[in-house]
Scaffold this active site. Sequence first.
Site, short mmCIF file in Angstrom:
data_model
loop_
_atom_site.label_atom_id
_atom_site.label_comp_id
_atom_site.label_asym_id
_atom_site.label_seq_id
_atom_site.Cartn_x
_atom_site.Cartn_y
_atom_site.Cartn_z
N ILE A 124 -24.49 -0.16 123.74
CA ILE A 124 -23.75 -0.38 122.51
C ILE A 124 -23.19 -1.80 122.51
CG2 ILE A 124 -21.62 0.64 123.45
CD1 ILE A 124 -21.13 1.68 120.48
N GLU A 128 -18.16 -9.61 121.66
CA GLU A 128 -18.82 -10.88 121.39
C GLU A 128 -18.13 -11.99 122.19
OE1 GLU A 128 -20.08 -9.78 116.80
OE2 GLU A 128 -18.91 -11.59 117.19
N GLU A 245 -14.58 7.91 125.36
CA GLU A 245 -14.92 6.78 126.23
C GLU A 245 -13.78 6.47 127.20
OE1 GLU A 245 -16.15 2.03 125.98
OE2 GLU A 245 -16.12 3.25 124.15
N ARG A 271 -9.35 4.32 164.06
CA ARG A 271 -8.98 2.99 164.53
C ARG A 271 -7.75 3.07 165.42
NH1 ARG A 271 -10.58 -2.16 165.73
NH2 ARG A 271 -8.99 -3.70 165.15
N GLY A 367 -10.94 -1.21 126.41
CA GLY A 367 -9.56 -1.45 125.96
C GLY A 367 -8.69 -1.82 127.13
#
Length: 382
Positions: A124, A128, A245, A271, A367
């Site tokens: 999509i 720009e 989304e 560790r 966003g």
Amino acid sequence: MKGTFLTEEHELFRKSLRKMLDKEAYPFYEKWEAEREIPRSFWTKMGENGFLCPWVDETYGGLGLDFSYSMVLIEELERVGQGLASGMCLHSDIVSPYIAELGTEEQKQRWLPGCVSGELINAIGMTEPGAGSDLAGIKTTARRNGDHYILNGEKTFITNGTIADFAIVVCKTDPTAQPAHRGISLLVVEKGMEGFKHGKKLDKIGIHSGDTGELIFEDVKVPVENLLGEEGKGFYYLMQNLQQERLIVASQCQVEAEEMLRITIDYVKSRKAFGQSISKFQNTQFKIAEMATEIDIGRTYINQLTARHIDGEDLVKEVSMAKWWISEMAKRVAAECLHLHGGYGYMEEYEIARRYRDIPVASIYAGTTEIMKTIIAKKLDL
């Protein structure tokens, strides 16, 4: 923490997906990261196994499932890596729904079966070079000329941008409209159309195997029948689909945080320093406890919102809250986990280094954090 919307059928679906990913993705993922691409052969394997667009109606080759199965897919793909999840989740659950919801019967028959099989990869085109979050400020135009639109403009930061067989392009069919967003429409631009070019593949800090590129349109003749929905309503269609989304992005960030904590707990247990496992130091325990608490809160919220989204609730405010908070939380977790790895965390051979590089952009795309807060403020009538 299991979502209330998950059933035994979901777990069988997850088990089948994991089996495939264990064989076809995990062994090759580092190679894909180095080569900076997911091979098309993997897309078609996903399609053959029913793992692309599982919600699509059986009429068009899908399984006819609901969004809850997509969430299982999103989680398991993200556990492999963000480069794998970014393109496939966008294809299946961000772009393809526009075709299913807005497309004519002819458009659905033309594009959905290929999306399900993996033979057609989609994208999509919103962003720009001079317009990101401000969609009303886009410069790409489509002028009606008989039975075609003449499309001109450029898009950037496009997921699947160099491999897409078609892209839904956000453009202005009425550049004089006031307010400007009323002149925006959605056109489906297909590979091979004269004047449509894929630009360069963009060199990103992270998500290396995820394809991100540019789309260039120079007097592209787009047939009128490639208009998606009604002319001038593109902005409203985009707003309607952004809830899903942003929920997807929040879910991806949640999984990233969970994975980073998991590998860090394994590391600090193995560790040793000053004669003992570094997991025994109080500072390590406090840091792990803090991250585990935030991650648990995020998981609870995501599960709740997913169930409500499936039920069709309007969750623009809540999803905006989840998107900004969980993406920022995942960035904090990444920094803490890398630090707990010590110098090894800065080495590419350790998984935490890749996930640390991948996560920051999640608070920008779909966003920005600032846009999310602006939406929340509006919803609170401030």
